[in-house]
Write a protein that holds these residues in place. Structure first.
Motif, PDB file in Angstrom:
ATOM      1  N   THR A  57      15.536 -37.884  -3.178  1.00  0.00           N
ATOM      2  CA  THR A  57      16.563 -38.922  -3.246  1.00  0.00           C
ATOM      3  C   THR A  57      16.074 -40.226  -2.634  1.00  0.00           C
ATOM      4  OG1 THR A  57      18.339 -37.275  -3.183  1.00  0.00           O
ATOM      5  CG2 THR A  57      18.912 -39.531  -2.555  1.00  0.00           C
ATOM      6  N   GLY A  60      13.590 -41.806  -4.934  1.00  0.00           N
ATOM      7  CA  GLY A  60      14.301 -42.394  -6.064  1.00  0.00           C
ATOM      8  C   GLY A  60      14.967 -43.706  -5.708  1.00  0.00           C
ATOM      9  N   PRO A 250      16.237 -37.764 -10.507  1.00  0.00           N
ATOM     10  CA  PRO A 250      17.373 -36.909 -10.874  1.00  0.00           C
ATOM     11  C   PRO A 250      16.925 -35.587 -11.484  1.00  0.00           C
ATOM     12  CG  PRO A 250      17.721 -39.161 -11.629  1.00  0.00           C
ATOM     13  CD  PRO A 250      16.302 -39.071 -11.194  1.00  0.00           C
ATOM     14  N   ARG A 253      15.838 -33.304  -8.689  1.00  0.00           N
ATOM     15  CA  ARG A 253      17.003 -32.847  -7.916  1.00  0.00           C
ATOM     16  C   ARG A 253      17.712 -31.714  -8.629  1.00  0.00           C
ATOM     17  NH1 ARG A 253      18.345 -38.296  -6.353  1.00  0.00           N
ATOM     18  NH2 ARG A 253      19.607 -38.468  -8.231  1.00  0.00           N
ATOM     19  N   ASP A 319      24.274 -34.010  -7.779  1.00  0.00           N
ATOM     20  CA  ASP A 319      23.281 -34.993  -8.217  1.00  0.00           C
ATOM     21  C   ASP A 319      23.897 -36.380  -8.326  1.00  0.00           C
ATOM     22  OD1 ASP A 319      20.648 -35.766  -9.356  1.00  0.00           O
ATOM     23  OD2 ASP A 319      21.863 -36.158 -11.141  1.00  0.00           O
ATOM     24  N   GLY A 323      22.715 -39.509  -6.076  1.00  0.00           N
ATOM     25  CA  GLY A 323      22.052 -40.584  -6.800  1.00  0.00           C
ATOM     26  C   GLY A 323      22.888 -41.823  -7.033  1.00  0.00           C
TER      27      GLY A 323
END
Length: 347
Positions: A57, A60, A250, A253, A319, A323
């Protein structure tokens, strides 16, 4: 500072309806599973998986922040922290407005407040960011939808919905990029408008001067926009950050969560593509930020792909929370520092 215009009762009612749909859709998704069993299942997720989820995460998020640096640097070089706060604030606004594109309308004002760049440059930067994002998303979602249709049994309704949202991404990205590089086509309209306004008694000359000021704005903004769009480095750096933030992070994850909950998704390499496609409904102006509708659609997609509903629901919700929703909440704090007194395009 000018007062904020009041919204009409109709607009307020529509917003309330959209939030109601979001809450109802999200509640419907959550109620598809047994809460007790779901919590017990999630409680068995081990510490290494949780640490991996946190690491993925954070990577990202960093990649997403870098997409703003990619488009800002050629116009107004900024540090990573400024790019991060810009992204968080824009994401926060996106969750308050009906669609992702409508939320991007606030981006030039955020950029001006965060960096001090001229409004024409801020409009160009935010426009390029929006257009490139939409093009990359549309192309990736289209590829995922094509693969899903060829290899799986998605229902006609899902294919229609996902095809519509994917097509809107491609159309929106193309329109934004074409419009941004041709803003001077509006010059005749601006000149006509200035001539019309000049006929007004007492305030006509002053108002016409302000309108003619838009000519300089469109010229400056078009120049910046074209320079950014024509720079291969902008597209390349943006693509790298976008792929990590919207595809790889994503996808990893969800794969980690599937594995922790005992579900083997095959082929794993296609999962990130399917996920981008499933989340494409965020562009449809159904609910603020696509809340609820996105979770419902993504769950339906994964169930159609063979994932048990009792696993698909919590995985999709987690998720989206990691995110989208938590970064959006984090954007509330830097938004408090916006200088709203200096957000006039004419300044």
């Amino acid at each position: 500072m000018d007062s904020v215009p009041r919204r009409s009762p109709r607009a307020l009612a529509l917003t309330a309806l959209q939030y109601g749909v979001a809450v109802a859709a999200l509640a419907w998704v959550v109620l598809q599973v047994d809460p007790g069993a779901t919590l017990a299942r999630l409680g068995r997720v081990d510490a290494p998986t949780l640490l991996a989820l946190l690491a993925v995460t954070l990577v990202g998020l960093g990649a997403r922040f870098s997409t703003w640096q990619a488009v800002m640097a050629p116009v107004h070089p900024v540090g990573f922290r400024t790019a991060a706060s810009t992204d968080l604030i824009v994401n926060f606004v996106n969750q308050l407005l009906p669609s992702r594109l409508s939320g991007r309308v606030a981006a030039p004002f955020v950029l001006r407040s965060q960096t001090g760049m001229a409004y024409a440059d801020a409009a160009a930067v935010s426009g390029v960011h929006t257009g490139v994002y939409a093009v990359y998303y549309g192309l990736t979602a289209a590829a995922g939808l094509a693969v899903a249709v060829a290899l799986t049994g998605l229902s006609a309704g899902l294919v229609l919905l996902l095809g519509l949202s994917t097509g809107l991404y491609l159309a929106a990205g193309s329109v934004v990029l074409l419009a941004g590089t041709n803003l001077k086509l509006l010059d005749p309209l601006v000149a006509w408008l200035a001539g019309t306004v000049a006929r007004l008694p007492r305030v006509g000359d002053r108002a016409a001067e302000r309108v003619r000021g838009l000519l300089a704005f469109t010229e400056a903004s078009t120049e910046s926009f074209r320079r950014l769009v024509a720079d291969p480095g902008v597209w390349g750096r943006y693509a790298l950050g976008w792929a990590v933030a919207l595809v790889l992070a994503p996808g990893l994850r969800v794969l980690l969560l599937f594995g922790a909950l005992g579900v083997a998704f095959e082929p794993a390499a296609l999962l990130p593509l399917y996920l981008v496609t499933a989340y494409s409904v965020t562009l449809l102006p159904l609910t603020p930020g696509g809340i609820g509708v996105t979770e419902a659609t993504a769950t339906a997609v994964f169930v159609a792909l063979g994932v048990p509903g009792e696993v698909a629901v919590p995985v999709v919700v987690i998720d989206r929370t990691l995110g989208v929703y938590l970064p959006a909440v984090a954007g509330w704090y830097p938004s408090l520092g916006l200088d709203l007194s200096d957000l006039s395009p004419g300044q």
